[in-house]
Design a protein around this motif. Structure first.
Motif, PDB file in Angstrom:
ATOM      1  N   LEU A  76       1.349  10.568  -2.665  1.00  0.00           N
ATOM      2  CA  LEU A  76       0.807  11.502  -3.700  1.00  0.00           C
ATOM      3  C   LEU A  76       0.735  11.114  -5.207  1.00  0.00           C
ATOM      4  CD1 LEU A  76       0.931  14.119  -4.732  1.00  0.00           C
ATOM      5  CD2 LEU A  76       3.514  15.000  -4.898  1.00  0.00           C
ATOM      6  N   LYS A  77       1.713  10.108  -5.062  1.00  0.00           N
ATOM      7  CA  LYS A  77       2.475   9.704  -7.074  1.00  0.00           C
ATOM      8  C   LYS A  77       0.606   9.173  -6.947  1.00  0.00           C
ATOM      9  CE  LYS A  77       4.140   9.810 -10.052  1.00  0.00           C
ATOM     10  NZ  LYS A  77       5.632   9.749  -9.762  1.00  0.00           N
TER      11      LYS A  77
ATOM     12  N   LYS B 127       0.820  -1.559   0.493  1.00  0.00           N
ATOM     13  CA  LYS B 127      -0.212  -0.304  -0.275  1.00  0.00           C
ATOM     14  C   LYS B 127       0.794   1.532  -0.394  1.00  0.00           C
ATOM     15  CE  LYS B 127      -3.855  -2.646   2.082  1.00  0.00           C
ATOM     16  NZ  LYS B 127      -4.864  -2.294   3.682  1.00  0.00           N
ATOM     17  N   ALA B 128      -0.191   2.426  -0.357  1.00  0.00           N
ATOM     18  CA  ALA B 128       0.757   3.376  -0.776  1.00  0.00           C
ATOM     19  C   ALA B 128       1.867   4.442   0.610  1.00  0.00           C
ATOM     20  CB  ALA B 128       0.443   4.499  -1.498  1.00  0.00           C
TER      21      ALA B 128
ATOM     22  N   PRO C 257       4.815   4.378  -5.747  1.00  0.00           N
ATOM     23  CA  PRO C 257       3.374   4.212  -5.306  1.00  0.00           C
ATOM     24  C   PRO C 257       3.254   3.001  -5.421  1.00  0.00           C
ATOM     25  CG  PRO C 257       3.202   5.033  -7.558  1.00  0.00           C
ATOM     26  CD  PRO C 257       4.775   4.487  -7.700  1.00  0.00           C
ATOM     27  N   ALA C 258       1.852   2.409  -4.888  1.00  0.00           N
ATOM     28  CA  ALA C 258       2.053   0.817  -5.086  1.00  0.00           C
ATOM     29  C   ALA C 258       0.898   0.751  -6.459  1.00  0.00           C
ATOM     30  CB  ALA C 258       0.320   0.918  -3.439  1.00  0.00           C
ATOM     31  N   TYR C 259       0.731   1.282  -7.728  1.00  0.00           N
ATOM     32  CA  TYR C 259       0.515   0.151  -8.682  1.00  0.00           C
ATOM     33  C   TYR C 259       1.287   0.519  -9.723  1.00  0.00           C
ATOM     34  CZ  TYR C 259       0.990   5.026 -10.600  1.00  0.00           C
ATOM     35  OH  TYR C 259       2.320   6.127 -10.733  1.00  0.00           O
TER      36      TYR C 259
ATOM     37  N   HIS D  19      -2.282   8.042  -5.043  1.00  0.00           N
ATOM     38  CA  HIS D  19      -3.649   9.742  -5.471  1.00  0.00           C
ATOM     39  C   HIS D  19      -4.127  10.252  -6.666  1.00  0.00           C
ATOM     40  CE1 HIS D  19      -6.860  12.169  -3.163  1.00  0.00           C
ATOM     41  NE2 HIS D  19      -6.133  13.290  -4.065  1.00  0.00           N
ATOM     42  N   LEU D  20      -3.273  10.993  -7.189  1.00  0.00           N
ATOM     43  CA  LEU D  20      -3.040  11.540  -8.630  1.00  0.00           C
ATOM     44  C   LEU D  20      -3.678  10.214  -9.677  1.00  0.00           C
ATOM     45  CD1 LEU D  20      -0.105  13.937  -8.878  1.00  0.00           C
ATOM     46  CD2 LEU D  20      -2.495  14.338  -8.298  1.00  0.00           C
ATOM     47  N   GLN D  21      -3.120   9.006  -9.173  1.00  0.00           N
ATOM     48  CA  GLN D  21      -2.974   7.701 -10.371  1.00  0.00           C
ATOM     49  C   GLN D  21      -4.714   7.326 -10.082  1.00  0.00           C
ATOM     50  OE1 GLN D  21      -1.974   6.713 -13.089  1.00  0.00           O
ATOM     51  NE2 GLN D  21      -2.986   5.012 -13.200  1.00  0.00           N
ATOM     52  N   SER D  22      -5.413   7.353  -8.668  1.00  0.00           N
ATOM     53  CA  SER D  22      -6.566   7.138  -8.919  1.00  0.00           C
ATOM     54  C   SER D  22      -7.627   7.301  -9.101  1.00  0.00           C
ATOM     55  CB  SER D  22      -6.554   7.467  -6.835  1.00  0.00           C
ATOM     56  OG  SER D  22      -6.659   8.436  -6.767  1.00  0.00           O
ATOM     57  N   GLY D  23      -7.713   8.701  -9.846  1.00  0.00           N
ATOM     58  CA  GLY D  23      -8.889   9.410  -9.925  1.00  0.00           C
ATOM     59  C   GLY D  23      -9.391  10.645  -8.470  1.00  0.00           C
ATOM     60  N   ASP D  24      -9.183  10.077  -7.607  1.00  0.00           N
ATOM     61  CA  ASP D  24      -9.451  10.992  -6.254  1.00  0.00           C
ATOM     62  C   ASP D  24      -9.316  11.971  -6.435  1.00  0.00           C
ATOM     63  OD1 ASP D  24     -10.396  11.976  -3.899  1.00  0.00           O
ATOM     64  OD2 ASP D  24      -9.782  10.060  -2.948  1.00  0.00           O
TER      65      ASP D  24
END
Length: 231
Positions: free
Chosen positions: A121-122, A32-33, A54-56, A124-129
């Motif tokens: 941060l990375k 998890k991030a 990041p986790a992805y 969160h930005l990837q998540s679309g939230d």
């Protein structure tokens, strides 16, 4: 947690004392991030370092290791990686990972504690939230903030992300914020009652952040940081 043998893909300098370490995993590993890795130096010698990616992006591990002169704790890890070309890790440690609850997020990073906030941060930005997120990153000098250009570009490209670099000992040509990093956040927020805070840095800094922010209404359940498991 299972232990994983990783290959050292590269070790490159980010500053005079901080190294970016890229490790290749034998296969993708879930984490998890905001979690950290334990570097296995011996049967009873496990050393924690925040995972910067990041986790992805989970088929590798990126670490930002600060090893100033006299810091044998980190220096020995780097020396082992450089000598052996591989290292054993245990991944997925820590409960201070990204867990957005809809409240605006404030990330406070001191020095290489930034790697913890970088992963969050990375992700969160990837998540679309689109929950607003502000990153305050503090260093003694401007060149300690080694990804300022990238973070400024990310802030320009994402309306819900704000980057605030803070320098403790500023040179004459520094035009940004100065002083202690958490004081910059306090200057921007009179009340932390409806804010979620993530913090990484020295234990002393984490304690001061907790004390000062809770006096301004921060709820303990909205404060995250690995240090708080020990202080």
């Amino acid at each position: 947690m299972p232990q994983i043998n990783c290959k050292v893909a590269s070790i490159t300098p980010l500053t005079d004392v901080v190294q970016k370490v890229e490790l290749t995993l034998p296969e993708a590993v879930a984490f998890k991030a905001g979690q950290y890795a334990m570097v296995v130096m011996g049967e009873k010698d496990m050393r924690p370092f925040s995972i910067a990616n990041p986790a992805y992006d989970n088929n590798r591990v990126e670490l930002h290791i600060g090893a100033e002169p006299g810091n044998s704790y980190a220096g020995e890890v780097l020396a082992r990686m450089q000598q052996d070309g591989e290292i054993t890790l245990s991944l997925g440690h820590g409960d201070a990972f990204l867990q957005s609850n809809g409240l605006p997020m404030v990330l406070i990073a001191g020095g290489t504690g930034f790697s913890y906030t970088y992963s969050i941060l990375k992700e969160h930005l990837q998540s679309g939230d689109k929950t607003p997120l502000t990153l305050y990153w503090g260093g003694k000098h401007a060149n300690d903030l080694y990804l300022t250009d990238e973070l400024s570009a990310l802030a320009d490209a994402n309306d819900h992300f704000t980057f605030v670099p803070v320098v403790e000992f500023a040179s004459d040509d520094w035009t940004g914020r100065t002083g202690w990093v958490h004081h910059a956040a306090m200057a921007d927020h009179a009340d932390f009652g409806e804010i979620q805070v993530y913090v990484a840095g020295r234990f002393e800094m984490a304690k001061v952040v907790r004390d000062d922010f809770t006096q301004r209404g921060l709820k303990v359940e909205n404060l995250y940081g690995d240090a708080f498991a020990f202080i």
